[in-house]
Design a protein around this motif. Structure first.
Motif, PDB file in Angstrom:
ATOM      1  N   VAL A 154       0.770  33.817  17.214  1.00 51.48           N
ATOM      2  CA  VAL A 154       1.327  33.782  18.565  1.00 51.48           C
ATOM      3  C   VAL A 154       1.689  32.341  18.886  1.00 51.48           C
ATOM      4  O   VAL A 154       0.838  31.448  18.826  1.00 51.48           O
ATOM      5  CB  VAL A 154       0.335  34.314  19.621  1.00 51.48           C
ATOM      6  CG1 VAL A 154       0.920  34.152  21.023  1.00 51.48           C
ATOM      7  CG2 VAL A 154      -0.016  35.774  19.365  1.00 51.48           C
ATOM      8  N   ILE A 155       2.957  32.113  19.217  1.00 47.03           N
ATOM      9  CA  ILE A 155       3.458  30.789  19.579  1.00 47.03           C
ATOM     10  C   ILE A 155       3.637  30.733  21.092  1.00 47.03           C
ATOM     11  O   ILE A 155       4.259  31.623  21.684  1.00 47.03           O
ATOM     12  CB  ILE A 155       4.804  30.502  18.896  1.00 47.03           C
ATOM     13  CG1 ILE A 155       4.638  30.465  17.375  1.00 47.03           C
ATOM     14  CG2 ILE A 155       5.404  29.190  19.401  1.00 47.03           C
ATOM     15  CD1 ILE A 155       5.959  30.423  16.624  1.00 47.03           C
ATOM     16  N   ARG A 156       3.084  29.685  21.727  1.00 47.49           N
ATOM     17  CA  ARG A 156       3.346  29.485  23.153  1.00 47.49           C
ATOM     18  C   ARG A 156       3.792  28.049  23.379  1.00 47.49           C
ATOM     19  O   ARG A 156       3.176  27.092  22.900  1.00 47.49           O
ATOM     20  CB  ARG A 156       2.116  29.776  24.019  1.00 47.49           C
ATOM     21  CG  ARG A 156       2.423  29.566  25.505  1.00 47.49           C
ATOM     22  CD  ARG A 156       1.437  30.190  26.438  1.00 47.49           C
ATOM     23  NE  ARG A 156       1.929  30.095  27.813  1.00 47.49           N
ATOM     24  CZ  ARG A 156       1.420  30.749  28.841  1.00 47.49           C
ATOM     25  NH1 ARG A 156       0.391  31.558  28.660  1.00 47.49           N
ATOM     26  NH2 ARG A 156       1.923  30.615  30.054  1.00 47.49           N
ATOM     27  N   GLY A 211      -2.258  37.575  29.383  1.00 47.95           N
ATOM     28  CA  GLY A 211      -2.153  39.026  29.284  1.00 47.95           C
ATOM     29  C   GLY A 211      -1.248  39.534  28.187  1.00 47.95           C
ATOM     30  O   GLY A 211      -0.912  40.712  28.148  1.00 47.95           O
ATOM     31  N   PHE A 212      -0.859  38.662  27.264  1.00 51.22           N
ATOM     32  CA  PHE A 212       0.087  39.031  26.219  1.00 51.22           C
ATOM     33  C   PHE A 212      -0.580  39.870  25.132  1.00 51.22           C
ATOM     34  O   PHE A 212      -1.426  39.381  24.389  1.00 51.22           O
ATOM     35  CB  PHE A 212       0.679  37.753  25.602  1.00 51.22           C
ATOM     36  CG  PHE A 212       1.607  37.976  24.440  1.00 51.22           C
ATOM     37  CD1 PHE A 212       2.880  38.457  24.637  1.00 51.22           C
ATOM     38  CD2 PHE A 212       1.204  37.686  23.148  1.00 51.22           C
ATOM     39  CE1 PHE A 212       3.742  38.644  23.570  1.00 51.22           C
ATOM     40  CE2 PHE A 212       2.049  37.862  22.071  1.00 51.22           C
ATOM     41  CZ  PHE A 212       3.330  38.354  22.287  1.00 51.22           C
ATOM     42  N   LEU A 213      -0.233  41.145  25.049  1.00 51.75           N
ATOM     43  CA  LEU A 213      -0.668  42.057  23.990  1.00 51.75           C
ATOM     44  C   LEU A 213      -2.118  41.800  23.553  1.00 51.75           C
ATOM     45  O   LEU A 213      -2.372  41.381  22.413  1.00 51.75           O
ATOM     46  CB  LEU A 213       0.260  41.929  22.775  1.00 51.75           C
ATOM     47  CG  LEU A 213       1.710  42.389  22.956  1.00 51.75           C
ATOM     48  CD1 LEU A 213       2.486  42.167  21.666  1.00 51.75           C
ATOM     49  CD2 LEU A 213       1.787  43.854  23.372  1.00 51.75           C
ATOM     50  N   PRO A 214      -3.098  42.046  24.420  1.00 51.58           N
ATOM     51  CA  PRO A 214      -4.489  41.713  24.079  1.00 51.58           C
ATOM     52  C   PRO A 214      -5.014  42.422  22.837  1.00 51.58           C
ATOM     53  O   PRO A 214      -5.798  41.837  22.085  1.00 51.58           O
ATOM     54  CB  PRO A 214      -5.270  42.127  25.332  1.00 51.58           C
ATOM     55  CG  PRO A 214      -4.374  43.055  26.074  1.00 51.58           C
ATOM     56  CD  PRO A 214      -2.982  42.615  25.769  1.00 51.58           C
ATOM     57  N   TRP A 215      -4.602  43.660  22.609  1.00 52.78           N
ATOM     58  CA  TRP A 215      -5.086  44.374  21.426  1.00 52.78           C
ATOM     59  C   TRP A 215      -4.470  43.797  20.161  1.00 52.78           C
ATOM     60  O   TRP A 215      -5.169  43.478  19.205  1.00 52.78           O
ATOM     61  CB  TRP A 215      -4.780  45.869  21.542  1.00 52.78           C
ATOM     62  CG  TRP A 215      -5.304  46.650  20.373  1.00 52.78           C
ATOM     63  CD1 TRP A 215      -6.584  47.068  20.160  1.00 52.78           C
ATOM     64  CD2 TRP A 215      -4.550  47.066  19.226  1.00 52.78           C
ATOM     65  NE1 TRP A 215      -6.684  47.719  18.951  1.00 52.78           N
ATOM     66  CE2 TRP A 215      -5.454  47.740  18.358  1.00 52.78           C
ATOM     67  CE3 TRP A 215      -3.219  46.958  18.850  1.00 52.78           C
ATOM     68  CZ2 TRP A 215      -5.049  48.280  17.132  1.00 52.78           C
ATOM     69  CZ3 TRP A 215      -2.816  47.493  17.626  1.00 52.78           C
ATOM     70  CH2 TRP A 215      -3.728  48.151  16.792  1.00 52.78           C
ATOM     71  N   GLN A 216      -3.153  43.624  20.145  1.00 49.42           N
ATOM     72  CA  GLN A 216      -2.476  43.137  18.937  1.00 49.42           C
ATOM     73  C   GLN A 216      -2.788  41.668  18.637  1.00 49.42           C
ATOM     74  O   GLN A 216      -2.617  41.214  17.510  1.00 49.42           O
ATOM     75  CB  GLN A 216      -0.961  43.323  19.061  1.00 49.42           C
ATOM     76  CG  GLN A 216      -0.505  44.763  19.011  1.00 49.42           C
ATOM     77  CD  GLN A 216      -0.402  45.399  20.391  1.00 49.42           C
ATOM     78  OE1 GLN A 216      -1.042  44.945  21.335  1.00 49.42           O
ATOM     79  NE2 GLN A 216       0.408  46.431  20.512  1.00 49.42           N
ATOM     80  N   SER A 217      -3.204  40.909  19.659  1.00 49.32           N
ATOM     81  CA  SER A 217      -3.463  39.478  19.484  1.00 49.32           C
ATOM     82  C   SER A 217      -4.896  39.166  19.066  1.00 49.32           C
ATOM     83  O   SER A 217      -5.249  37.995  18.895  1.00 49.32           O
ATOM     84  CB  SER A 217      -3.157  38.724  20.787  1.00 49.32           C
ATOM     85  OG  SER A 217      -1.806  38.863  21.150  1.00 49.32           O
ATOM     86  N   SER A 218      -5.709  40.183  18.875  1.00 54.68           N
ATOM     87  CA  SER A 218      -7.145  39.987  18.663  1.00 54.68           C
ATOM     88  C   SER A 218      -7.458  39.038  17.516  1.00 54.68           C
ATOM     89  O   SER A 218      -8.380  38.217  17.598  1.00 54.68           O
ATOM     90  CB  SER A 218      -7.824  41.335  18.404  1.00 54.68           C
ATOM     91  OG  SER A 218      -7.704  42.181  19.523  1.00 54.68           O
ATOM     92  N   TYR A 219      -6.701  39.123  16.420  1.00 51.52           N
ATOM     93  CA  TYR A 219      -6.980  38.290  15.254  1.00 51.52           C
ATOM     94  C   TYR A 219      -5.799  37.379  14.914  1.00 51.52           C
ATOM     95  O   TYR A 219      -5.714  36.862  13.797  1.00 51.52           O
ATOM     96  CB  TYR A 219      -7.315  39.173  14.052  1.00 51.52           C
ATOM     97  CG  TYR A 219      -8.628  39.905  14.217  1.00 51.52           C
ATOM     98  CD1 TYR A 219      -9.838  39.249  13.996  1.00 51.52           C
ATOM     99  CD2 TYR A 219      -8.653  41.232  14.620  1.00 51.52           C
ATOM    100  CE1 TYR A 219     -11.046  39.903  14.162  1.00 51.52           C
ATOM    101  CE2 TYR A 219      -9.861  41.904  14.797  1.00 51.52           C
ATOM    102  CZ  TYR A 219     -11.055  41.240  14.560  1.00 51.52           C
ATOM    103  OH  TYR A 219     -12.244  41.894  14.734  1.00 51.52           O
ATOM    104  N   ALA A 220      -4.926  37.157  15.868  1.00 55.53           N
ATOM    105  CA  ALA A 220      -3.754  36.317  15.626  1.00 55.53           C
ATOM    106  C   ALA A 220      -4.143  34.841  15.573  1.00 55.53           C
ATOM    107  O   ALA A 220      -5.120  34.410  16.202  1.00 55.53           O
ATOM    108  CB  ALA A 220      -2.710  36.535  16.718  1.00 55.53           C
ATOM    109  N   GLY A 257     -11.769  32.055   9.816  1.00 57.69           N
ATOM    110  CA  GLY A 257     -13.084  32.613  10.080  1.00 57.69           C
ATOM    111  C   GLY A 257     -13.128  34.117  10.081  1.00 57.69           C
ATOM    112  O   GLY A 257     -14.140  34.715  10.429  1.00 57.69           O
ATOM    113  N   VAL A 258     -12.019  34.782   9.718  1.00 59.64           N
ATOM    114  CA  VAL A 258     -12.001  36.245   9.653  1.00 59.64           C
ATOM    115  C   VAL A 258     -11.466  36.682   8.296  1.00 59.64           C
ATOM    116  O   VAL A 258     -10.850  35.901   7.591  1.00 59.64           O
ATOM    117  CB  VAL A 258     -11.113  36.856  10.766  1.00 59.64           C
ATOM    118  CG1 VAL A 258     -11.705  36.529  12.115  1.00 59.64           C
ATOM    119  CG2 VAL A 258      -9.689  36.324  10.699  1.00 59.64           C
TER     120      VAL A 258
END
Length: 203
Positions: free
Chosen positions: A148-150, A159-168, A202-203
């Motif tokens: 994820v780039i900000r 609030g950006f895609l909390p489920w899809q961003s979990s391990y980003a 770490g994952v």
């Protein structure tokens, strides 16, 4: 075959750029649309990115910002959607609460292409609450994000895609979106590759 990367982009800083340069807000979002197209083209040329998710407009911004600001954002989104029609093998889908008339009109401008080389997801009048109040979540068609780039120096997801961003992998830059370049995008993807290659997540 190695799966292609899914990259999220939070293009922040158009208003700051307009204020800094004394430019009309609409023009800032026009230029922001051009930047998004160049990033998209660069990702396609890079070859290892298969999907980009742009956070175009949050529900909160739509509700809370002054009407002229919302209108400027919508103008930029419309320009981006029309520009994507000139790209070959690109599919564009909009996600969000599209009940507002002006949002619904833009959402219908998405491009449906069979087996595209690049998929683009546009979060349009989106909120995490809207997304996750159902099971499965409403954006279930978007796979987990690799990065994820900000832009603009903010270091939160908003609030950006909390489920899809979990391990980003989060990649932040102080550059305003309107000043963001293809070269900086390539540098960020190189940083992502280095971090993941060194097993530092770490994952």
């Amino acid at each position: 075959m190695e799966s292609k990367l899914v990259v999220g982009v939070i293009p922040d800083g158009n208003r700051k750029w307009a204020h800094k340069t004394g430019t009309e807000l609409v023009q800032a979002y026009h230029q922001g649309a051009d930047v998004a197209i160049e990033v998209l083209k660069t990702a396609m040329e890079l070859g290892n990115v298969g999907r980009i998710v742009f956070y175009a407009l949050s529900h909160e911004n739509f509700q809370l910002r002054p009407p002229e600001q919302v209108q400027a954002i919508l103008v930029g989104i419309e320009k981006f959607l029309y520009l994507t029609r000139n790209l070959v093998d690109v599919a564009v889908q909009c996600h969000g609460d599209h009940r507002p008339t002006e949002v619904n009109r833009l959402a219908k401008l998405g491009v449906d292409t069979t087996d595209p080389l690049m998929r683009v997801d546009l979060l349009l009048h989106y909120s995490a609450g809207w997304d996750m109040e159902t099971r499965p979540i409403r954006t279930a068609s978007i796979p987990p994000l690799d990065a994820v780039i900000r832009t603009s120096g903010q270091t939160r997801l908003s609030g950006f895609l909390p489920w899809q961003s979990s391990y980003a992998q989060f990649l932040f830059t102080n550059t305003l979106w309107t000043d963001f370049t293809s070269i900086e995008f390539l540098k960020m993807m190189a940083i992502y590759k280095e971090i993941r290659g060194n097993g530092l997540t770490g994952v």
